[in-house]
Every structure is written in C-alpha cells, then in structure tokens.
Design an enzyme around this catalytic site. Structure first.
Site, mmCIF file in Angstrom:
data_model
loop_
_atom_site.group_PDB
_atom_site.id
_atom_site.type_symbol
_atom_site.label_atom_id
_atom_site.label_comp_id
_atom_site.label_asym_id
_atom_site.label_seq_id
_atom_site.Cartn_x
_atom_site.Cartn_y
_atom_site.Cartn_z
ATOM 1 N N GLY A 109 0.827 -1.211 0.000
ATOM 2 C CA GLY A 109 0.000 0.000 0.000
ATOM 3 C C GLY A 109 0.855 1.252 0.000
ATOM 4 C CE LYS A 141 -0.130 -15.265 23.570
ATOM 5 N NZ LYS A 141 -0.402 -16.637 23.127
ATOM 6 C CE1 TYR A 182 -9.265 2.931 7.932
ATOM 7 C CE2 TYR A 182 -9.774 5.134 8.716
ATOM 8 C CZ TYR A 182 -8.849 4.197 8.299
ATOM 9 O OH TYR A 182 -7.514 4.524 8.259
ATOM 10 N N GLY A 225 -1.210 -12.168 17.035
ATOM 11 C CA GLY A 225 -0.819 -13.548 17.338
ATOM 12 C C GLY A 225 0.585 -13.833 16.833
ATOM 13 C CE LYS A 268 -13.834 -11.863 6.952
ATOM 14 N NZ LYS A 268 -14.300 -12.730 5.830
ATOM 15 C CB THR A 305 -6.739 -0.809 -1.251
ATOM 16 O OG1 THR A 305 -5.959 -1.045 -0.070
ATOM 17 C CG2 THR A 305 -8.200 -1.075 -0.961
ATOM 18 N N GLY A 306 -3.838 -2.161 -2.549
ATOM 19 C CA GLY A 306 -2.453 -1.848 -2.908
ATOM 20 C C GLY A 306 -2.047 -2.641 -4.136
ATOM 21 C CE1 TYR A 357 -4.973 -10.754 21.083
ATOM 22 C CE2 TYR A 357 -2.835 -11.785 20.793
ATOM 23 C CZ TYR A 357 -4.204 -11.803 20.623
ATOM 24 O OH TYR A 357 -4.800 -12.869 20.011
#
Ligand code: NAD
Length: 326
Positions: free
Chosen positions: A18, A113, A153, A110, A99, A43-44, A167
């Site tokens: 992007g 982590k 957004y 994740g 999403k 979009t990129g 997290y």
C-alpha cells in the site's frame, strides 16, 4: 520489556504494497532490516514495490491476513498496516475493512506474540470521529457514529486499539499504537478519493478541482517521510501509545486546493460539491506526546511535500495513470 536490536533484524509489514506500507518497507530495507511484506493487493499493488522487489532483503507474499498469518523464522517487529484507508475504499469494502481491523489485527498480534516481536498498530485520527475537542490529544475519546457510513473504518480501528491493548495487558506483547493523521506523498492512487491525490489529478488534467462543501473544513497534512520516521521511532521506543503522528500545520480544504492549483501551474478552477456524511469539520493533532516520548517533529514543509508529490504524479499519470513509477 526485552531489549531489541535497533534497527530490527527482521520485520513483517502487513499492507506492504500500500501507500504507507511501501514507504515503510523501503525505509526498513535502507536501514538494513530484512522485510517480509504481506499483502492481499486489495487496495495496494506490487507496482508500489517494483523498485525494491529484487532487493535480497525483501520477501513479498500475497496473503489475506484475515485468513491466516504464517511467517517462518525469527521476527523482531510486526508493523500492522493492512486495511483499506481511503473513504472511497472502505465505503466500497465495509466488511473487508471490519474483518481486517478485527480478525486481521488478531492474526497480526498472534504473530507478534508467537515471535516475541514488537507490534505496532496503524491506527488513525478517525478514532476521534468528528471531534468536539480541538486539537485532538491522545486522551480524547472521540465522537464517532458507529452506524454512520464511516463507522466501518472508525470502529474497526477503535476495536483494533482495544485488542492491541488487551494483548499487551493479558499476553505481555510489546505493543505500540500510532494514530496517524492525514498523510500524503508519492504512491497515493490518483483515484483513491482522498483530497490531495484527487486535487492533483484534476489540476494536472485541467479539470475543475472539486472541493467538498464550502471548503472551510480543515485538515492537517503530513508528508509521508515525516510519518515513516515517526513510526520507526515508535517501533524502536517500546512506548505503548497511542501516540498521534501528524503535522499540526492546519489548512482549510479550500487552501489545499488552491495550493495544488498553484503548484501544478494549472488553470483549473474550484468547483464546490456536496460534503460526505459525517465528514469531520476540523482535524489537527496535538503532537506534544510524540515530541516528548519520541523526540519527533515534522520537518518537511507543506509546500515542499506538495512539490515532491506533484512531481511524482506528473510522471505517474504520464505513464498511463496507474501510479506505478516510484
Ligand atoms: P492503502 O490502501 O494504500 O494500503 C493498505 C494495504 O493493505 C493495501 O496494500 C491493501 O492491499 C492491504 N490490505 C488490505 N486488506 C488486507 C488483508 N485482509 N490482508 C492483507 N493485506 C490487506 O492505505 P494506506 O494509506 O497505505 O494506509 C495504511 C494503513 O495506515 C491503514 O491501516 C490505514 O488505516 C492507516 N492510516 C493511513 C492514513 C493515511 O493518511 N494514509 C491515515 C491514518 C491511518
């Protein structure tokens, strides 16, 4: 928090192809960091990285991070930049935007982590919505309409900030949140709907430059090189944020349009069109925290950044309008 190599040895950048991701990749490579770029090209475009694609330190992988994120080997830094960002894109892609802000952020967290890596979330000034506090300090909670068209957004990013914080507190991930204010520069798409590329494209074509409303609403625009420097300072700092990064130099949208016409030497005239729903009236970062915690301040003057951007667009549009030259 652990001491990390600075510059990082190996970084993952989501949204690498992007506008902002490609500038981050370029800067990381120039500092000697190996980069794994993940992008679905929603979009990129790989063309944004065409000038570095042969670099031995870069691996660009096509992947939708809402499906999974798998990166073999050590990683010191995860920069999570994948998300449609222009209103034109996220209004067309509302579910994808929600999403990637939710599931995509969870996958990227994740990864950080698992690898014990520093994680930086690209959040946005849109978390302040149509602000009732001006300029916006990080302590301001915002004024967002969750069911308005921009909610997909704004709320995705607010959720992403909450998840990133959880997290940090629950899993001990070394996270940082940057709230990015309007940024401009080379590799914005001429048709991405954001004000500056739209104005530059229209002015270069000699078409009317379309200003929303009366044009007295304000924006504070930051040149991309300043933003990238701020993000990498946050990445190496260990600071949790959120930290505003943006240029506090506030301009009316009308003034931006007039300056674009002057910078392109165009004879275009202004044309006033309807304002989008929930369009913020004012926008200016309070950058005291960035100055104190990171020693950051913008360095590129609006006029200089605009001149560099116009020069790039001239070449990109002459090349067929794809925005491929770098
Ligand atoms: P961009 O649209 O140019 O780049 C986003 C990239 O993410 C694209 O390459 C796209 O293909 C990729 N992407 C989207 N969904 C994906 C998915 N599910 N899996 C993998 N890749 C995916 O936008 P940008 O202006 O470069 O913005 C980058 C980030 O910075 C975004 O998170 C945006 O919210 C944030 N941000 C940008 C600005 C700005 O002024 N440009 C301001 C505030 C925040």
């Amino acid at each position: 928090m652990t001491t990390r190599p600075d510059p990082p040895r190996r970084a993952v950048v989501t949204g690498a192809a992007g506008f902002l991701g490609s500038h981050l990749v370029e800067e990381l490579l120039s500092r000697g960091t190996e980069v794994v770029g993940l992008d679905s090209f929603l979009t990129g475009t790989p063309a944004n990285l065409a000038h570095v694609v042969e670099h031995p330190g870069l691996r660009l992988v096509r992947c939708d991070i809402t499906d999974y994120v798998h990166v073999p080997g050590d990683v010191d830094l995860v920069l999570h930049f994948a998300s449609p960002a222009s209103p034109v894109d996220y209004l067309k892609l509302p579910i994808e935007t929600l999403k990637v802000g939710s599931i995509g952020t969870m996958h990227a967290l994740g990864l950080a982590k698992d690898k014990g890596a520093r994680f930086v979330l690209a959040s946005t000034s849109e978390v302040y919505g149509d602000p009732q506090v001006h300029p916006q300090p990080e302590e301001y909670w915002g004024h967002v309409n969750p069911v308005g068209p921009r909610g997909v957004y704004d709320e995705a990013k607010r959720y992403a900030e909450a998840l990133t914080t959880a997290y940090r507190t629950s899993h001990g991930v070394d996270t940082g949140i940057v709230r990015i204010f309007n940024t401009f520069g080379p590799r914005m798409r001429p048709h991405d709907g954001r004000a500056i590329p739209t104005f530059v494209r229209q002015a270069l074509a000699g078409e009317p430059v379309t200003v929303a409303g009366d044009g007295l609403q304000t924006r504070s625009v930051c040149y991309v090189d300043d933003l990238v420097r701020g993000i990498l300072l946050l990445a190496s700092s260990g600071h949790a944020g959120p930290v505003n990064i943006g240029n506090p130099h506030e301009l009316t949208v009308r003034r931006i349009a007039e300056d674009v016409i002057a910078a392109t030497g165009s004879s275009s005239e202004l044309a006033f069109v309807g304002r989008p729903v929930d369009d913020p009236q004012v926008r200016r970062p309070d950058t005291r925290l960035a100055a104190e915690a990171l020693g950051w301040a913008p360095e590129v003057a609006w006029e200089d950044g605009l001149a560099r951007t116009v020069a790039w667009f001239r070449e990109a549009l002459a090349d067929g309008g794809t925005g491929s030259p770098t």
